[in-house]
Design an enzyme around this catalytic site. Structure first.
Site, PDB file in Angstrom:
ATOM      1  CB  SER A 112      -0.919   0.026   1.223  1.00 58.11           C
ATOM      2  OG  SER A 112      -2.074  -0.691   0.961  1.00 58.11           O
ATOM      3  CE  LYS A 153      -3.710   0.565  -1.295  1.00 59.06           C
ATOM      4  NZ  LYS A 153      -4.439   0.064  -0.122  1.00 59.06           N
ATOM      5  CE1 TYR A 168      -4.087  -1.471  -4.795  1.00 60.15           C
ATOM      6  CE2 TYR A 168      -4.715  -3.788  -4.927  1.00 60.15           C
ATOM      7  CZ  TYR A 168      -4.413  -2.671  -4.183  1.00 60.15           C
ATOM      8  OH  TYR A 168      -4.439  -2.741  -2.806  1.00 60.15           O
ATOM      9  CE1 TYR A 192      -3.376   0.044   4.780  1.00 63.56           C
ATOM     10  CE2 TYR A 192      -2.340  -0.789   6.755  1.00 63.56           C
ATOM     11  CZ  TYR A 192      -2.388  -0.687   5.383  1.00 63.56           C
ATOM     12  OH  TYR A 192      -1.440  -1.331   4.632  1.00 63.56           O
ATOM     13  CB  VAL A 244       0.012  -5.767   4.307  1.00 63.09           C
ATOM     14  CG1 VAL A 244      -1.268  -5.118   4.780  1.00 63.09           C
ATOM     15  CG2 VAL A 244      -0.061  -6.104   2.820  1.00 63.09           C
TER      16      VAL A 244
HETATM   17  N1  GLU Z   1      -1.827  -5.561  -2.077  1.00 64.04           N
HETATM   18  C1  GLU Z   1      -2.456  -5.407  -0.799  1.00 64.04           C
HETATM   19  C2  GLU Z   1      -3.932  -5.664  -0.913  1.00 64.04           C
HETATM   20  O1  GLU Z   1      -4.519  -5.259  -1.869  1.00 64.04           O
HETATM   21  C3  GLU Z   1      -2.175  -4.048  -0.281  1.00 64.04           C
HETATM   22  C4  GLU Z   1      -2.713  -3.858   1.096  1.00 64.04           C
HETATM   23  C5  GLU Z   1      -1.859  -3.023   1.995  1.00 64.04           C
HETATM   24  O2  GLU Z   1      -0.651  -2.959   1.920  1.00 64.04           O
HETATM   25  O3  GLU Z   1      -2.511  -2.411   2.837  1.00 64.04           O
HETATM   26  O4  GLU Z   1      -4.553  -6.250  -0.084  1.00 64.04           O
END
Ligand code: GLU
Length: 304
Positions: free
Chosen positions: A61, A64, A189, A240, A258
């Site tokens: 993430s 992003k 993505y 988050y 994550v």
């Molecule tokens: N590729 C992970 C997912 O889509 C990213 C989530 C993250 O790092 O929060 O679940």
């Protein structure tokens, strides 16, 4: 200073014991739970690298806000925010709940999975290959690391198992928030999440944002406004559903992933990168957060 930073890393390493490495994406479970790395680069170029700062992991993430910047460069702010909002959800990063229950069905922000998939759909290119190549080149440029590549096993693993993300992409396509095909957005993505980085790479990108969108050679890559949008969404939504508490405890615009990464930006002062793969129940790197709290307290880095 180096000695002091080393002591902070060693003090917080044990906290990893309280968390767990992510295992819902095949491959992430291989990370060493006790790893902890820190890299800091000040705007004057001074660099500090401690612990596991050069271990590779997937960016997840943390990608992003970077994709968001390229989407705005490609389409402008107005179009991007017609497809994704800028409000925190208070829900988990992978929650589908508000997409369905809120009247507009628009993803709340680009830092949660739904909004990030809608953002990935906005990267320009004749086909998926060109879209992802443009994105990867943008990551390489602002991290000043031409060698960045994806971890193909993690990419294929997430592509195979990412059914919740797939459900959200198709739902958003039905509601008009995905430009192009849902599968194309997902491919970009999943690939962007699988880019392998080190804490040092994240530090470089943090530094780029700390300089308001300017590289260390003085080249401006994005406007101050675009850098401001990325930093603002990082402080409001970047950790988050722990973003509010993190803003109080640490007070530094940050984005977690994550895979264990955190990219932090102290505007005008420094970029910070952390690698801490043991996660708390919200999916944030548990020792990394504690380390950043200590760092912020000791060096008075909170922007508030
Ligand atoms: N590729 C992970 C997912 O889509 C990213 C989530 C993250 O790092 O929060 O679940």
């Amino acid at each position: 200073m180096k000695k002091f930073l080393k002591s902070l890393v060693e003090k917080n390493r044990g906290i990893s014991e309280l968390g767990n490495v992510a295992n819902y994406i095949p491959g992430l479970e291989k990370s060493n739970k006790h790893a902890l790395g820190l890299c800091i680069i000040k705007t004057n170029g001074t660099i500090y690298s401690i612990g596991d700062y050069d271990v590779k992991f997937t960016i997840q993430s943390v990608s992003k806000p970077i994709t968001l910047m390229l989407a705005i460069l490609d389409h402008g702010e107005e179009h991007v925010f017609s497809k994704v909002g800028m409000e925190p959800t208070g829900d988990a990063f992978n929650s589908i709940q508000k997409l369905e229950t809120c009247k507009s069905h628009k993803p709340f922000n680009p830092m949660i999975n739904a909004g990030a998939i809608a953002t990935s759909a906005l990267i320009k290119g004749a086909d998926n290959q060109e879209r992802f190549d443009r994105l990867l080149n943008f990551f390489r440029k602002i991290s000043e690391n031409e060698t960045l590549e994806i971890n193909n096993d993690v990419y294929l693993g997430e592509k195979r198992t990412g059914n919740k993300n797939r459900a959200m992409a198709y739902f958003m396509k039905g509601e008009g928030y995905i430009d192009g095909e849902a599968e194309d957005a997902l491919e970009v993505y999943f690939k962007q999440c699988s880019i392998e980085v080190t804490a040092k790479d994240l530090t470089k990108i943090g530094l780029f944002l700390a300089r308001g969108g300017v590289m260390s050679n003085g080249e401006r890559v994005v406007s101050e406004r675009i850098a401001k949008i990325a930093k603002t969404l990082m402080i409001t939504c970047g950790m988050y559903d722990g973003s509010g508490e993190f803003a109080l405890r640490v007070g530094i615009p940050s984005k977690s992933g994550v895979g264990g990464g955190i990219m932090s930006v102290v505007p005008g002062k420094m970029g910070i990168g952390v690698f801490s793969p043991a996660l708390d129940e919200k999916g944030n790197p548990i020792a990394g957060e504690a380390l950043l709290e200590d760092l912020s307290d000791e060096l008075s880095l909170s922007i508030f």
